[in-house]
Design an enzyme around this catalytic site. Structure first.
Site, PDB file in Angstrom:
ATOM      1  N   ARG A   1     -47.498 -26.749 -29.322  1.00  0.00           N
ATOM      2  CA  ARG A   1     -46.825 -26.927 -28.035  1.00  0.00           C
ATOM      3  C   ARG A   1     -46.837 -25.662 -27.179  1.00  0.00           C
ATOM      4  O   ARG A   1     -47.116 -25.717 -25.994  1.00  0.00           O
ATOM      5  CB  ARG A   1     -45.369 -27.337 -28.298  1.00  0.00           C
ATOM      6  CG  ARG A   1     -44.543 -27.600 -27.047  1.00  0.00           C
ATOM      7  CD  ARG A   1     -43.061 -27.777 -27.387  1.00  0.00           C
ATOM      8  NE  ARG A   1     -42.865 -28.580 -28.573  1.00  0.00           N
ATOM      9  CZ  ARG A   1     -42.817 -29.902 -28.587  1.00  0.00           C
ATOM     10  NH1 ARG A   1     -42.935 -30.568 -27.462  1.00  0.00           N
ATOM     11  NH2 ARG A   1     -42.646 -30.565 -29.716  1.00  0.00           N
TER      12      ARG A   1
ATOM     13  N   CYS B   1     -44.181 -53.338 -20.147  1.00  0.00           N
ATOM     14  CA  CYS B   1     -43.175 -54.382 -20.281  1.00  0.00           C
ATOM     15  C   CYS B   1     -42.234 -54.128 -21.446  1.00  0.00           C
ATOM     16  O   CYS B   1     -42.248 -54.848 -22.451  1.00  0.00           O
ATOM     17  CB  CYS B   1     -43.849 -55.733 -20.378  1.00  0.00           C
ATOM     18  SG  CYS B   1     -44.608 -56.155 -18.812  1.00  0.00           S
TER      19      CYS B   1
ATOM     20  N   GLY C   1     -44.043 -24.556 -34.126  1.00  0.00           N
ATOM     21  CA  GLY C   1     -42.736 -25.003 -33.647  1.00  0.00           C
ATOM     22  C   GLY C   1     -42.168 -24.193 -32.492  1.00  0.00           C
ATOM     23  O   GLY C   1     -41.069 -24.481 -32.019  1.00  0.00           O
TER      24      GLY C   1
ATOM     25  N   TYR D   1     -48.631 -33.038 -26.733  1.00  0.00           N
ATOM     26  CA  TYR D   1     -48.181 -34.368 -27.159  1.00  0.00           C
ATOM     27  C   TYR D   1     -48.126 -35.329 -25.972  1.00  0.00           C
ATOM     28  O   TYR D   1     -47.272 -36.202 -25.900  1.00  0.00           O
ATOM     29  CB  TYR D   1     -46.845 -34.282 -27.917  1.00  0.00           C
ATOM     30  CG  TYR D   1     -46.910 -33.272 -29.033  1.00  0.00           C
ATOM     31  CD1 TYR D   1     -47.645 -33.537 -30.182  1.00  0.00           C
ATOM     32  CD2 TYR D   1     -46.321 -32.007 -28.915  1.00  0.00           C
ATOM     33  CE1 TYR D   1     -47.771 -32.592 -31.191  1.00  0.00           C
ATOM     34  CE2 TYR D   1     -46.441 -31.057 -29.920  1.00  0.00           C
ATOM     35  CZ  TYR D   1     -47.165 -31.358 -31.051  1.00  0.00           C
ATOM     36  OH  TYR D   1     -47.298 -30.432 -32.041  1.00  0.00           O
TER      37      TYR D   1
ATOM     38  N   TYR E   1     -38.786 -39.640 -28.184  1.00  0.00           N
ATOM     39  CA  TYR E   1     -37.838 -38.600 -28.615  1.00  0.00           C
ATOM     40  C   TYR E   1     -36.701 -38.375 -27.628  1.00  0.00           C
ATOM     41  O   TYR E   1     -35.963 -37.400 -27.780  1.00  0.00           O
ATOM     42  CB  TYR E   1     -38.545 -37.246 -28.756  1.00  0.00           C
ATOM     43  CG  TYR E   1     -39.852 -37.210 -29.482  1.00  0.00           C
ATOM     44  CD1 TYR E   1     -39.907 -37.408 -30.866  1.00  0.00           C
ATOM     45  CD2 TYR E   1     -41.040 -36.942 -28.811  1.00  0.00           C
ATOM     46  CE1 TYR E   1     -41.117 -37.331 -31.537  1.00  0.00           C
ATOM     47  CE2 TYR E   1     -42.258 -36.864 -29.475  1.00  0.00           C
ATOM     48  CZ  TYR E   1     -42.287 -37.065 -30.839  1.00  0.00           C
ATOM     49  OH  TYR E   1     -43.478 -36.980 -31.500  1.00  0.00           O
TER      50      TYR E   1
ATOM     51  N   GLU F   1     -48.804 -20.992 -36.373  1.00  0.00           N
ATOM     52  CA  GLU F   1     -49.502 -22.265 -36.171  1.00  0.00           C
ATOM     53  C   GLU F   1     -48.945 -23.050 -34.985  1.00  0.00           C
ATOM     54  O   GLU F   1     -48.522 -24.186 -35.147  1.00  0.00           O
ATOM     55  CB  GLU F   1     -49.216 -23.073 -37.437  1.00  0.00           C
ATOM     56  CG  GLU F   1     -50.291 -23.865 -38.038  1.00  0.00           C
ATOM     57  CD  GLU F   1     -49.797 -24.351 -39.403  1.00  0.00           C
ATOM     58  OE1 GLU F   1     -50.419 -23.958 -40.396  1.00  0.00           O
ATOM     59  OE2 GLU F   1     -48.805 -25.090 -39.470  1.00  0.00           O
TER      60      GLU F   1
END
Ligand SMILES: *Cc1c(COP(=O)(O)O)cnc(C)c1O
Length: 418
Positions: free
Chosen positions: A274, A345, A228, A374, A314, A271
């Protein structure tokens, strides 16, 4: 003062966005090897404790070549599916270097991982039961929910009262009961409170929670604090990076206090996904049209949400750089309020809304910063669009293709003949 990430880091090495798109097609994911290695090293040095380890969270980006670099830097890995385990192994990770933090997996998937010798962390009592039935007498890990979460969006907060993840500590007696029933040995516990915290505090608080949960179990070989770790997505407006030094110092002292108090020396893990991979990746795309619609200037590109889902999924923010036709970074003082959209579209197909960007023309190139995490891993063929190629700028500044672009034939690959 204006900040341009690619200029600051000499991101494109000996090449430039024009040459890259000409060579590999548009859109294109570009990674910088030196930035990736630097982030790996920062996290490997985060905690000063002999049995400290880093598991890279492969779901952030599982390009085989990037995984190989990450493995070279000494990181182990966290997988969330058997597919990731499969790819990680191909990249050189040994089964004992992988933790499978599973969520609602089938008996078959669990069996595959057990047969492979990968440690599984289960995250519900029913999955612990399933594990016991399949592998009585085996070793297992459990994911707990420390009761508090953190993250940049509701969708990525993975602890606390409003999430499907982890076992609440009030069920520790039930966990112990199931362990005894199947003669299982609990070798590790983990948690993951959510994604993208910029302040060490919630992570440290959660680390304290899992350390107190750990007191309920003997024989733990590892305690995993989760990932995180955030990155500054708004560098152009001066956002500062996470204070990893402070976080590392605090974790180090928590760990040493715990070790001294309990006279135990388990492995401690973090862990991150990102933090390792986001900033070494940039997504390049081409401007195909511009238009005015009700006082908004739209920059129409090939950067649909099939290529980068984060903004649509997000409402994520990514810094944008603009390059002219010849690939040169545009730093004009002139700015126009612009909205960068893709070619899918759907009206939610927006990369960035209402940004002050240099005026662009058709053929100009848009660079989406911090797209390494991501990004490609959430790509799809929606609208039957081709997923882009991936290229790495190596330590000599040379560009190397590390995944080819989809072909039209790829769109037909799985169809049966009837
Ligand atoms: C996604 C995930 C991570 C990594 O999260 P980042 O925000 O990318 O660091 C770590 N652990 C688990 C279990 C995850 O699901």
């Amino acid at each position: 003062m204006e900040y341009y990430f690619t200029q600051e880091t000499n991101f494109f090495g000996n090449t430039n966005p024009r040459e890259l798109l000409d060579k590999y097609g548009s859109p294109l994911y570009v990674y910088n090897e030196m930035i990736l290695r630097k982030r790996c090293r920062e996290i490997m040095e985060l905690v000063d404790y002999q049995k400290y380890k880093v598991n890279y969270s492969a779901k952030a980006n599982s390009n085989l070549h990037l995984l190989k670099i990450i493995h070279e830097e000494g990181l182990h890995a966290d997988a969330v599916s058997y597919g990731e385990i499969y790819v990680l192994e191909m990249a050189g990770f040994k089964p004992q270097e992988i933790l499978f933090t599973s969520n609602n997996i089938s008996k078959d998937e669990m069996e595959l991982a057990i047969n492979k010798g990968v440690t599984i962390s289960v995250d519900s009592l029913s999955q612990l039961e399933q594990f016991g039935r399949i592998n009585p007498g085996g070793t297992v890990a459990v994911r707990f929910n420390p009761g508090k979460g953190a993250g940049h969006s509701e969708k990525v907060i993975t602890a606390g009262n409003n999430t499907k993840f982890g076992i609440h500590p009030e069920y520790i007696p039930e966990v112990k009961h199931i362990l005894r029933k199947y003669n299982l040995r609990l070798i590790g516990i983990n948690q993951h409170i959510g994604s993208l915290f910029m302040d060490p505090k919630p992570y440290i608080e959660a680390a304290k929670s899992i350390l107190s949960i750990a007191e309920n179990f003997e024989s733990l070989e590892f305690i995993d604090f989760g990932g995180g770790f955030g990155i500054p997505y708004r560098k152009q407006t001066g956002e500062k990076k996470l204070n990893v030094k402070l976080l590392g110092d605090q974790l180090t002292s928590l760990i040493h206090d715990w070790v001294n108090k309990h006279q135990l020396q388990p492995t401690f893990l973090v862990e991150p996904g990102r933090y390792i991979i986001a900033e070494c990746g940039i997504l390049l795309g081409t401007v195909h049209a511009t238009k005015q619609n009700n006082n908004t200037t739209y920059i129409g590109t090939d950067l649909g949400f099939n290529v980068l889902l984060r903004p649509a999924m997000y409402d994520s923010y990514h810094d944008i750089e603009v390059y002219s036709n010849n690939g040169a970074l545009i730093k004009d003082n002139e700015r126009i309020n612009s909205t960068v959209v893709g070619n899918i579209c759907e009206s939610g197909d927006i990369i960035s809304r209402n940004r002050m960007l240099p005026p662009v023309k058709e053929g100009y190139i848009i660079g989406v910063m911090d797209a390494g995490a991501y990004g490609y891993s959430m790509c799809s063929n929606y609208n039957n669009r081709l997923r882009p190629a991936e290229v790495i700028i190596d330590k000599n500044g040379s560009d190397i293709l590390i995944r080819r672009r989809d072909t039209f034939e790829d769109l037909l690959r799985n169809f049966t003949t009837i």
